[in-house]
Design a protein around this motif. Structure first.
Motif, PDB file in Angstrom:
ATOM      1  N   GLU A 196       0.767  -1.182   0.759  1.00 14.14           N
ATOM      2  CA  GLU A 196       0.276   0.240  -0.050  1.00 14.14           C
ATOM      3  C   GLU A 196       0.843   1.132   0.183  1.00 14.14           C
ATOM      4  O   GLU A 196       0.721   2.088  -0.549  1.00 14.14           O
ATOM      5  N   THR A 197       1.971   1.125   1.044  1.00 15.48           N
ATOM      6  CA  THR A 197       2.851   2.485   1.189  1.00 15.48           C
ATOM      7  C   THR A 197       3.511   2.235  -0.379  1.00 15.48           C
ATOM      8  O   THR A 197       3.681   3.427  -1.051  1.00 15.48           O
ATOM      9  N   LEU A 198       4.311   1.552  -0.887  1.00 20.12           N
ATOM     10  CA  LEU A 198       4.514   2.105  -2.218  1.00 20.12           C
ATOM     11  C   LEU A 198       3.565   2.294  -3.476  1.00 20.12           C
ATOM     12  O   LEU A 198       4.271   2.633  -4.414  1.00 20.12           O
ATOM     13  N   ARG A 199       2.345   1.360  -3.690  1.00 13.22           N
ATOM     14  CA  ARG A 199       1.642   2.262  -4.252  1.00 13.22           C
ATOM     15  C   ARG A 199       1.562   4.066  -4.014  1.00 13.22           C
ATOM     16  O   ARG A 199       1.243   4.438  -4.947  1.00 13.22           O
ATOM     17  N   ALA A 200       1.152   4.189  -2.373  1.00 16.35           N
ATOM     18  CA  ALA A 200       0.794   5.368  -2.259  1.00 16.35           C
ATOM     19  C   ALA A 200       2.406   6.317  -2.975  1.00 16.35           C
ATOM     20  O   ALA A 200       2.276   7.831  -3.479  1.00 16.35           O
ATOM     21  N   TRP A 201       3.507   5.916  -3.044  1.00 10.60           N
ATOM     22  CA  TRP A 201       4.600   6.605  -2.999  1.00 10.60           C
ATOM     23  C   TRP A 201       4.505   6.897  -4.649  1.00 10.60           C
ATOM     24  O   TRP A 201       5.234   7.555  -4.943  1.00 10.60           O
ATOM     25  N   LEU A 202       4.853   5.965  -5.739  1.00 16.82           N
ATOM     26  CA  LEU A 202       4.605   5.569  -6.920  1.00 16.82           C
ATOM     27  C   LEU A 202       3.542   6.403  -7.324  1.00 16.82           C
ATOM     28  O   LEU A 202       3.883   7.013  -8.345  1.00 16.82           O
ATOM     29  N   ALA A 203       2.232   6.791  -6.890  1.00 15.21           N
ATOM     30  CA  ALA A 203       0.871   8.115  -7.136  1.00 15.21           C
ATOM     31  C   ALA A 203       1.666   9.379  -6.981  1.00 15.21           C
ATOM     32  O   ALA A 203       1.449   9.662  -8.220  1.00 15.21           O
ATOM     33  N   SER A 204       2.260   8.951  -5.935  1.00 14.41           N
ATOM     34  CA  SER A 204       2.791  10.672  -5.656  1.00 14.41           C
ATOM     35  C   SER A 204       3.011  10.818  -6.935  1.00 14.41           C
ATOM     36  O   SER A 204       3.579  11.747  -7.490  1.00 14.41           O
ATOM     37  N   LEU A 222      10.666  -6.238  -5.440  1.00 14.97           N
ATOM     38  CA  LEU A 222      10.089  -5.129  -5.874  1.00 14.97           C
ATOM     39  C   LEU A 222       9.695  -5.140  -7.620  1.00 14.97           C
ATOM     40  O   LEU A 222       8.506  -5.396  -7.093  1.00 14.97           O
ATOM     41  N   LEU A 223      10.910  -5.927  -8.211  1.00 12.40           N
ATOM     42  CA  LEU A 223      10.080  -5.462  -9.471  1.00 12.40           C
ATOM     43  C   LEU A 223       8.862  -6.959  -9.726  1.00 12.40           C
ATOM     44  O   LEU A 223       7.559  -7.029 -10.456  1.00 12.40           O
ATOM     45  N   ALA A 224       9.035  -8.179  -9.194  1.00  5.94           N
ATOM     46  CA  ALA A 224       8.221  -9.476  -9.230  1.00  5.94           C
ATOM     47  C   ALA A 224       6.400  -9.167  -8.053  1.00  5.94           C
ATOM     48  O   ALA A 224       6.242  -9.423  -9.107  1.00  5.94           O
ATOM     49  N   SER A 225       6.291  -7.985  -8.179  1.00  6.32           N
ATOM     50  CA  SER A 225       5.283  -7.610  -7.281  1.00  6.32           C
ATOM     51  C   SER A 225       4.499  -7.285  -8.409  1.00  6.32           C
ATOM     52  O   SER A 225       3.109  -7.512  -8.423  1.00  6.32           O
ATOM     53  N   GLY A 226       4.791  -6.731  -9.412  1.00  2.00           N
ATOM     54  CA  GLY A 226       4.271  -6.410 -10.646  1.00  2.00           C
ATOM     55  C   GLY A 226       4.070  -4.918 -10.308  1.00  2.00           C
ATOM     56  O   GLY A 226       3.434  -3.772 -11.371  1.00  2.00           O
ATOM     57  N   ILE A 227       4.547  -3.594  -9.239  1.00  2.15           N
ATOM     58  CA  ILE A 227       3.453  -2.843  -9.103  1.00  2.15           C
ATOM     59  C   ILE A 227       3.882  -1.759  -9.819  1.00  2.15           C
ATOM     60  O   ILE A 227       3.302  -0.797 -10.167  1.00  2.15           O
ATOM     61  N   LEU A 228       5.662  -1.950  -9.917  1.00  4.88           N
ATOM     62  CA  LEU A 228       6.220  -0.947 -10.809  1.00  4.88           C
ATOM     63  C   LEU A 228       6.028  -0.785 -12.065  1.00  4.88           C
ATOM     64  O   LEU A 228       5.692   0.676 -12.432  1.00  4.88           O
TER      65      LEU A 228
END
Length: 301
Positions: free
Chosen positions: A96-104, A133-139
């Motif tokens: 959730e935090t990773l998504r928030a950082w990337l969205a910002s 981190l890459l394997a998560s697909g979020i990036l």
């Protein structure tokens, strides 16, 4: 000389370039690091000595908030720079935090990040390293067009060379599969042999990946050796210190000799992945930028 092709029997080889052209090429692709505080301290207007359009990496410092990078990146974009915030895998507490950082970062307009494992001994969340981190697909969900990854010419304290090469191949293949630009930025070194050996040993893996070799910017040698101890480049730091006396330690350090060697290498290895240099401004941003402006004078044709 130019980069035109020349014939060698049945092969076509790129023609060698002269060291001056190599120097200009490396400097045209130079980058540096700047902490959020360093950027804030420069004020609202870009200093005249900053190089327009260059990549400026914004590190995630221990015990700091990742959000500190947001305003720094926004300022750099306003100045016509390309901000590249560090994204340390072990410091991400949860998805959730990773998504928030990337969205910002996406809202600000940041298109590139530098993926690193981070200095945290124990992962704060589910990402032990950049591969996780890459394997998560979020990036891939937040408009990023490119990512830098770290290179370690003097080795890594927690991974052997085989593991490092395998990780680099994974990142190369991942970037290609997802249409991302990939490049490598290395830790700084004082040892030209280590840098060149690393380039040669990784040439096959790096054939399509630009490399930017890390150099320490101008500063006092005594201070630089202290930074080296913190940054895991003790091997070349020991070699540098070997013949030093107290008086020499008080003199300024510059990367002049290393830069000249890299220019000679690029001139005689036209197929190298070496595309530019990345400067660690231990002596300050202004001093490092001024060195970049005059470094071409160090090389003669």
């Amino acid at each position: 000389m130019t980069m035109d092709s020349i014939s060698d029997g049945n092969r076509t080889l790129p023609e060698l370039v002269d060291p001056v052209s190599a120097a200009n090429a490396l400097l045209s692709q130079s980058s540096l690091e700047a902490t959020p505080k360093q950027i804030v301290d420069l004020g609202a207007t870009a200093p005249e000595w900053m190089h327009q359009g260059m990549r400026v990496y914004v590190p995630f410092l221990p015990n700091a908030a990742f959000e500190n990078a947001f305003s720094a990146c926004e300022t750099l974009l306003g100045w016509g720079m390309k901000p590249v915030p560090h994204l340390p895998a072990r410091s991400v507490p949860d998805a959730e935090t990773l998504r928030a950082w990337l969205a910002s970062l996406q809202r600000i307009g940041v298109k590139e990040v530098l993926l690193i494992a981070g200095d945290t001994e124990k992962a704060l969340g589910p990402y032990q390293d950049t591969l996780a981190l890459l394997a998560s697909g979020i990036l891939t969900e937040y408009g990023l067009t490119g990512m830098g990854v770290a290179g370690h010419p003097e080795g890594h304290p927690k991974a052997d060379n085989t593991a490092l090469k395998e990780a680099l191949m994974f990142k190369r293949d991942y970037a290609k599969a997802h249409g991302l630009e990939l490049w490598v930025v290395t830790q700084f070194s004082f040892d030209d042999e280590s840098l060149i050996k690393w380039l040669d040993e990784h040439q096959t893996i790096l054939s399509s990946i630009p490399v930017y070799l890390g150099l320490a910017g101008p500063t006092r040698l005594k201070n630089l050796l202290a930074y080296a101890a913190q940054c895991g480049v003790s091997t070349s730091a020991k070699a540098l210190r070997k013949n030093m006396n107290a008086a020499r330690l008080l003199r300024p350090w510059t990367p002049d000799a290393l830069f000249r060697t890299l220019c000679e290498y690029k001139a005689t290895h036209p197929s190298t992945s070496l595309q530019g240099i990345h400067l660690f401004p231990f002596g300050g941003l202004k001093q490092s930028n001024q060195w970049l402006s005059s470094a071409h004078l160090l090389v003669s044709s």
